[in-house]
Structure formats: C-alpha cells, structure tokens
Motif scaffolding. Structure first.
Motif: not given
Length: 583
Positions: A331, A325, A563
């Motif tokens: 993030e 990520l 994600w």
C-alpha cells in the motif's frame, strides 16, 4: 448491558451442555433461538428494559420459556437453569469445542470417561495417550486433538468482527454525545476491519481528559471497570474489553494513524519517513533533517503534521491510505505512485446472489426475502438454497425434484416483483471437486453457487486441486465460501489463492466473499490475490433471514481489505451485464 451476541452465547452454551449430556431435541431449539437472537437487528436488552416481553417472544424460535431466560439474564447476569447445568457438567464447553473434531457429544464423553473439564485437561489427556483408549476414539482422533489445541487457544482470545463492531459503534455514539469530546474514532484492528479482534480500541481528542474518562467509566453499558488513569481507561462491556485513550485534539490525527496500525504498516511507514529525513510517532510528523544525533525525544524536530491523519501521509508525499489496506502488502508503494485502488463502497452493491429460504435451512419464505432485498434498493436477488450433498446436516438439502419445484416458485415471485429474482442453488463441492447436480437441474437454474461443506481437513495441494476442479465446471458461476472455515470454530481448507484465482479467470467463475461474520471467506489477502490476476469476485451474505442481509457490511469491508474495486465485484454490475456473465 448484555449484547445480542452475549445472550446468544448463553443459549449456545445451553445447547452444547445439553448435547454433551445426551439430551435430544432441546439443543436444536436453543441453537435456533441463539441464531435468531444474534442476528436480531435491535438490542434485545432494550426490550427487557422497556418491559416489552411481547416483542421478545415474536423473535423466531423464542417462545415463553426462552424469553423468560432472556429477561432473567439481562436483569441478573445469570440464568439459574444454566448455572445448574454447569454444576452438573463442569466442562468449559466453549473452549473444548473450539478444538476441531471435538463437538459437544465428544466433550461429554471425555468428561465422563476421563474427567476432562478444561482445554488443559484435554491436551494432557491427548499427550498422555489416554484418549485413544476411550471406546469410539483412536490414535488418529487423538493426534488431531493434540495438533489443534494450540489453534483453539489462539482463537479463544479473539471476538468476531460482527460481534465487536456493533459494540464499537455504540461506544462511538456515546462518546460523540459528550460535550467535551471534540473528535472520536475507533482504532486498532477493528478500524482495519479484521475478521477477529482482541478488544475494542477507541481514541478521543479532548482538552478535558478527566471529564471524558469519568463519563466513559460511568457509561450505563459498562459491566466492570478494569483500570483508569489520566490518559486512558479500560472497561468490560459484556465479555469484550474496551480501551479508551484520550489525546490532545492537535495530536488526534497522528495518534489515530499510530494506534490504527498495523504494526507492519507502521514500521514500513516509519522507515519510509526516516529515508526522507522525517520522524513519525503518535505525537506527529517531524522534520528531523536538521536535528543532530545528540538530540533525542518524541517531539524533536519541526512538527509538520499531526492534527489530521491525512496530513501524516501528505507530509511524506503520500496519498491517504484507507485503514483496510494498512497491512504492509504494497500500500505504501501504491500511495507513492498514485495507484491506490478506488475501493468498493456499500452503495456500489446492486444485489445479493447467495441466500437461503425456508425451502432449506432458512426460516423465511421466498417472497419475504425478495421483499427485504427490494427494500434495500437492490436491482436483483438470488435464491440459492442447499442441494443435497455431503456436509448438509439434518436433511436440509433439496433433491433434484425439489430444486425444479423451487425454480417454478422463484419464477412466480420474479414475475410479481420489481427486481430481478434469480433461481439458484448452493451445490456441494465434494472431496474431489464434483458438484453432483443433474443436467436437467443445471439447465433450469440461473445461477449455481458451489461450496465445500465437508472434507475440510485436506492438505493444501489436494484442496487447491479440488477447488480448481469446481471452478472449471462450466455449470458453476460462483465458488462459495472457498475454504469452508468458521471463524473461532474451524480453520477450513488451506489452498493456493493465486492458482485458484487464475483458474477462476480462465473459466469465468466468481470467487465469493461470504459476508457472514462467522465466515468472511474469502479473506483480505486471498481477495487481493484474486484481484491482482483479474478474477471476478462476488460479495454475498449467505442470508438465512431478512435481517442477515445486513451482513453485506462485513463482506464489503473484507473485499476492501483485498483491494477490491467496484468493477471487480460482479454484484455491482448492471443487470444485463450480470446476466451475460451468468449465461
């Protein structure tokens, strides 16, 4: 020691040079051998070391002659016949054919007509207007070549994740076996599971720098030392550069966070730290709230974290952020608010919905592919061989009659299996978004994967409309490898990922993450766009033989870069839930 990818690369070069020389039949044999060598689950060089010629010859497409060349290459680093072919055709074939629209035959013709040997030669000929003068070419072809040379140069400097990560795993296994190594991990883009990487970065925590560096440089797999010093060393393993950095065990966590990147993630994280009176670097996290402006240095302030990577984030009040990520796509905000996703894991995958058999361009019977899926612990499995259509080379696509015959064969295997077997097809999304299947065939199938294989140079607006039209088709269950890209070979379609995802939500069509390491299509940011609007995802291997079911590893990590959570992925669902989606 030569890797499978490196050996395969030599046979791909063989095939390209032979094709450039207008040799028929042989190139296909070498390509088949290369594909199977690349996908082989074990290091073929180990068979050579053990004198196990029999196992080498058992690899599909590898007979006595090719096995001899494999042994010759592993033992000497060269193949005499290939060297002779290179002398006859001194073309940097891999570089030139990276230019979209330039295949081996084109490369051969441009060499004979214009003396083009290198990428620079090709660019110069295109800039000078010489290519359009060659019979069979024209201004448009010349313009396409000129526009794509820069992209070819860029991709030529990077390796596929599927080639580099197995090497990284071998490096880690070797280093972890050294007594002096306390902690060890890969870093850089390979730890973030990017689809291509420039080199392999490895970090070691140790108090015995010299011992570790000496062992690393002396590793049996090393083909050449590039440089070495007190804290780092670089070597070449096959064609790939491996960079080792050694740090104090107390600073391993901070160094791992720093050298994993990405650069954008680290910049945003450092700025986040500065706003809170903290300083981050490779040596640790430091509280500098009481430090005066006149004090400078990397280790200024009170060190509050650095031994563990999680501690670096905790020092800022953040949850640990998974490496996939760390691309500065929200993030840090998610880690602050506790909204980081619970990412997809390998064990969440219950089946594979896109694979091929000997009925089209695979080389394995349906029964063996299903048995391999069952051995992986899958609950279900989908056969999706190619249908006839644009972009399917060599007559490998199935006619309607053949599809219906295969459906019956799949039903028989399903009845005899302990897992559910879906009868599917990989249909072709033509330039307008049509899939070209009859209503009779659609009615007989359990699943339709529709994929673009041709007209991959459309502009973004046209491509988006084309793909949206495909997902709007009620017969289509999964949009396969949506861009049609081949990493380090062609860029594929550009499209509006959000617009496509919205259409997929509205029409209950899953968007595929194709796990083949040459595709990884969709990619991270496109998956994230899909997840954000709630579009269903399918993570499939596009396997053409049992060993390539292992490709699921690359697809899972690519989905994680987007994600994706387990519930976002339709092939993590229970069988009955999946059946309801496909109906």
């Amino acid at each position: 020691m030569a890797t499978n990818a490196e050996i395969a690369g030599r046979f791909e070069e063989f095939a390209d040079l032979l094709e450039a020389d207008d040799v028929e039949y042989k190139p296909r044999a070498y390509r088949r051998a290369a594909e199977n060598v690349r996908a082989h689950p074990s290091p073929i060089a180990d068979y050579v070391a053990d004198g196990d010629r029999e196992t080498i010859e058992e690899i599909d497409g590898v007979g006595d002659a090719i096995a001899s060349k494999i042994v010759e290459y592993v033992e000497t680093g060269a193949i005499e016949e290939l060297e002779e072919l290179r002398a006859e055709l001194p073309i940097e074939i891999a570089d030139i054919t990276r230019v979209e629209g330039v295949g081996p035959k084109t490369a051969g013709k441009l060499y004979r007509e214009l003396g083009v040997e290198t990428l620079d030669d090709l660019e110069e000929a295109a800039q000078a207007g010489e290519i359009r003068e060659v019979k069979g070419f024209g201004p448009k072809t010349e313009e396409n070549i000129r526009e794509n040379v820069a992209f070819a140069r860029e991709i030529g400097q990077r390796y596929l994740l599927g080639e580099a990560r197995p090497l990284a795993d071998d490096v880690l296994a070797f280093l972890e076996g050294l007594d002096a190594v306390e902690r060890c991990e890969v870093a850089g883009s390979i730890r973030r599971w990017r689809e291509t990487i420039g080199d392999v970065d490895v970090l070691v925590g140790t108090d015995a720098n010299e011992s570790v560096i000496d062992a690393f440089v002396g590793w049996d797999s090393v083909d050449g030392e590039i440089e070495s010093g007190a804290e780092k060393a670089s070597v070449r393993v096959g064609e790939i550069r491996v960079d080792l950095r050694v740090v104090s065990p107390e600073e391993f966590g901070s160094a791992l966070q720093y050298f994993t990147g990405s650069k954008d993630h680290n910049v945003s994280l450092r700025n986040y730290a500065i706003d809170r009176g903290m300083k981050l670097n490779e040596y640790g996290a430091f509280d500098v709230s009481e430090v005066g402006d006149e004090e400078a240095g990397q280790r200024v302030g009170e060190r509050v974290a650095g031994e563990s990577e999680a501690g670096m984030y905790e020092a800022l009040g953040l949850s640990w952020i998974p490496p996939e990520l760390r691309e500065d796509r929200g993030e840090i905000v998610a880690a602050e608010s506790g909204d980081l996703p619970t990412l997809l894991e390998h064990e969440d995958v219950r089946g594979d919905l896109h694979s091929h058999t000997e009925w089209s361009d695979g080389n394995t019977p349906i029964e063996e592919m299903v048995a391999a899926a069952e051995a992986r612990g899958y609950d279900y499995y989908g056969v999706a061989d190619h249908a006839e259509g644009p972009g399917i080379v060599g007559g490998m696509g199935l006619s309607d009659t053949e599809i219906l015959e295969q459906v019956e064969a799949v039903r028989e295997v399903d009845a005899a299996s302990d897992i559910a077997v879906f009868a599917g097809i990989e249909a072709n999304v033509d330039a307008t978004g049509e899939i070209g299947l009859s209503s009779e065939v659609i009615e007989a199938l359990d699943i339709v994967v529709a994929s673009p294989h041709s007209a991959l140079d459309q502009d973004a607006e046209t491509a988006t409309k084309r793909l949206v039209r495909a997902v709007e088709n009620p017969a289509v269950d999964v949009l396969g490898h949506p861009s049609g890209r081949m990493l380090n070979e062609r860029s594929g379609l550009e499209f509006d990922a959000t617009e496509l995802a919205i259409a997929a939500v509205e029409h209950d069509t899953a968007l595929e993450v194709n796990s083949n390491p040459r595709r990884l299509d969709l990619w991270g940011s496109a998956v994230q766009a899909a997840v954000e609007v709630g579009a269903p995802i399918a993570v499939n291997t596009d396997a053409h033989r049992p060993s390539t079911l292992e490709y699921i590893r690359w697809g899972v990590h690519t989905a994680r870069r987007g994600w994706a959570e387990p519930d976002d992925v339709i092939n993590t669902w229970e069988l009955e839930e999946l059946r309801a989606f496909l109906d």
